[in-house]
Design an enzyme around this catalytic site. Structure first.
Site, PDB file in Angstrom:
ATOM      1  N   ASP A 100      -8.929  31.696  -3.987  1.00 44.93           N
ATOM      2  CA  ASP A 100      -7.528  31.986  -3.705  1.00 44.93           C
ATOM      3  C   ASP A 100      -7.194  33.452  -3.993  1.00 44.93           C
ATOM      4  O   ASP A 100      -6.524  34.104  -3.205  1.00 44.93           O
ATOM      5  CB  ASP A 100      -6.592  31.051  -4.485  1.00 44.93           C
ATOM      6  CG  ASP A 100      -6.901  31.029  -5.977  1.00 44.93           C
ATOM      7  OD1 ASP A 100      -8.051  31.325  -6.364  1.00 44.93           O
ATOM      8  OD2 ASP A 100      -6.003  30.708  -6.770  1.00 44.93           O
ATOM      9  N   ASP A 103      -8.650  39.102  -8.649  1.00 48.55           N
ATOM     10  CA  ASP A 103      -7.827  39.903  -9.551  1.00 48.55           C
ATOM     11  C   ASP A 103      -8.728  41.007 -10.110  1.00 48.55           C
ATOM     12  O   ASP A 103      -8.872  42.065  -9.501  1.00 48.55           O
ATOM     13  CB  ASP A 103      -7.264  38.961 -10.624  1.00 48.55           C
ATOM     14  CG  ASP A 103      -6.284  39.616 -11.561  1.00 48.55           C
ATOM     15  OD1 ASP A 103      -6.081  40.833 -11.456  1.00 48.55           O
ATOM     16  OD2 ASP A 103      -5.698  38.933 -12.420  1.00 48.55           O
ATOM     17  N   GLY A 105     -11.978  40.634 -10.350  1.00 52.32           N
ATOM     18  CA  GLY A 105     -13.232  40.506  -9.608  1.00 52.32           C
ATOM     19  C   GLY A 105     -14.338  39.853 -10.419  1.00 52.32           C
ATOM     20  O   GLY A 105     -15.396  39.518  -9.878  1.00 52.32           O
TER      21      GLY A 105
HETATM   22  C1  PRP Z   1      -7.874  32.570 -10.793  1.00 50.52           C
HETATM   23  C2  PRP Z   1      -8.463  32.517  -9.403  1.00 50.52           C
HETATM   24  C3  PRP Z   1      -9.820  33.081  -9.584  1.00 50.52           C
HETATM   25  C4  PRP Z   1      -9.678  34.000 -10.775  1.00 50.52           C
HETATM   26  C5  PRP Z   1      -9.697  35.413 -10.306  1.00 50.52           C
HETATM   27  O1  PRP Z   1      -8.202  31.422 -11.460  1.00 50.52           O
HETATM   28  O2  PRP Z   1      -8.478  31.231  -8.887  1.00 50.52           O
HETATM   29  O3  PRP Z   1     -10.783  32.074  -9.797  1.00 50.52           O
HETATM   30  O4  PRP Z   1      -8.450  33.709 -11.416  1.00 50.52           O
HETATM   31  O5  PRP Z   1      -9.554  36.298 -11.372  1.00 50.52           O
HETATM   32  P1  PRP Z   1     -10.564  37.488 -11.615  1.00 50.52           P
HETATM   33  O6  PRP Z   1     -10.804  38.165 -10.306  1.00 50.52           O
HETATM   34  O7  PRP Z   1      -9.808  38.370 -12.592  1.00 50.52           O
HETATM   35  O8  PRP Z   1     -11.801  36.939 -12.226  1.00 50.52           O
HETATM   36  P2  PRP Z   1      -7.376  30.880 -12.719  1.00 50.52           P
HETATM   37  O9  PRP Z   1      -8.068  31.317 -13.969  1.00 50.52           O
HETATM   38  O10 PRP Z   1      -5.941  31.285 -12.578  1.00 50.52           O
HETATM   39  O11 PRP Z   1      -7.557  29.332 -12.616  1.00 50.52           O
HETATM   40  P3  PRP Z   1      -6.978  28.281 -11.546  1.00 50.52           P
HETATM   41  O12 PRP Z   1      -7.533  28.669 -10.192  1.00 50.52           O
HETATM   42  O13 PRP Z   1      -7.541  27.000 -12.027  1.00 50.52           O
HETATM   43  O14 PRP Z   1      -5.478  28.337 -11.588  1.00 50.52           O
END
Ligand code: PRP
Length: 178
Positions: A100, A103, A105
């Site tokens: 989704d 952020d 990465g």
């Molecule tokens: C979000 C998203 C990614 C991750 C990206 O997950 O779904 O997996 O953060 O962040 P990054 O690029 O900084 O690694 P989240 O931890 O919010 O969990 P969720 O999808 O279960 O809500």
């Protein structure tokens, strides 16, 4: 943060148009290559994956994987751990990771390293939104929905403390000072 209705950043119409375009591109890129394995990253990718998969005309299967960030700084610390793995053997398969949001990465970087080690025929990435100003690790994105600013986005699978995941559009959560 308030419970009021998030302001629209990407409308429902814009999302559907982009999902249409991306799915057409994937259909064309993987035509004749056998069954594509879509790997949705839980939880946030579940709605994007559902819409995308229903637009694909090529044969495909659906898998899910779940990860979590270590530490008090969340994803900013860069450490990611696997909570739930895919069920299918990926050796020799064409694999598309569906996320989704990108952020920092770190999550997608961890996942691509993990899945490449399983010797798939190919590994591609599809990300709905990327926060360009937040990226710390450069991970290749094959299919990107939208670049967005560094704001807390919700809706279309994305949450704030588990709220707003089912909003049909991508919105920005208002702060209490707004
Ligand atoms: C979000 C998203 C990614 C991750 C990206 O997950 O779904 O997996 O953060 O962040 P990054 O690029 O900084 O690694 P989240 O931890 O919010 O969990 P969720 O999808 O279960 O809500």
């Amino acid at each position: 943060m308030t419970d009021s209705k998030p302001n629209t950043l990407v409308s429902e119409e814009e999302i559907h148009k982009r999902v249409d375009e991306i799915s057409r591109q994937i259909n064309s890129d993987f035509e004749g290559k056998g069954t594509l394995v879509l790997v949705g990253v839980l939880k946030g990718a579940f709605i994007f994956l559902a819409d995308l998969s229903r637009k694909l005309t090529i044969p495909h299967s659906i898998e899910f994987i779940a990860v979590s960030s270590y530490g008090t700084q969340g994803a900013d610390s860069g450490a990611v751990r696997l909570l739930m793995d895919v069920r299918e053997d990926l050796v020799g398969r064409h694999v598309l990771v569906v996320e989704d949001i990108l952020d920092t990465g770190h999550t997608l970087d961890y996942l691509t390293t993990l899945l490449k080690a399983r010797n798939p025929a190919s590994l591609s990435t599809c990300v709905l939104v990327r926060k360009t100003d937040r990226v710390q690790v450069n991970v290749h994105i094959d299919y990107l929905g939208f670049d967005i600013p560094d704001v807390w986005v919700v809706g279309y699978g994305l949450d704030f403390a588990e709220k707003h995941r089912t909003l049909p559009y991508i919105g920005v959560v208002k702060s209490d000072s707004d």
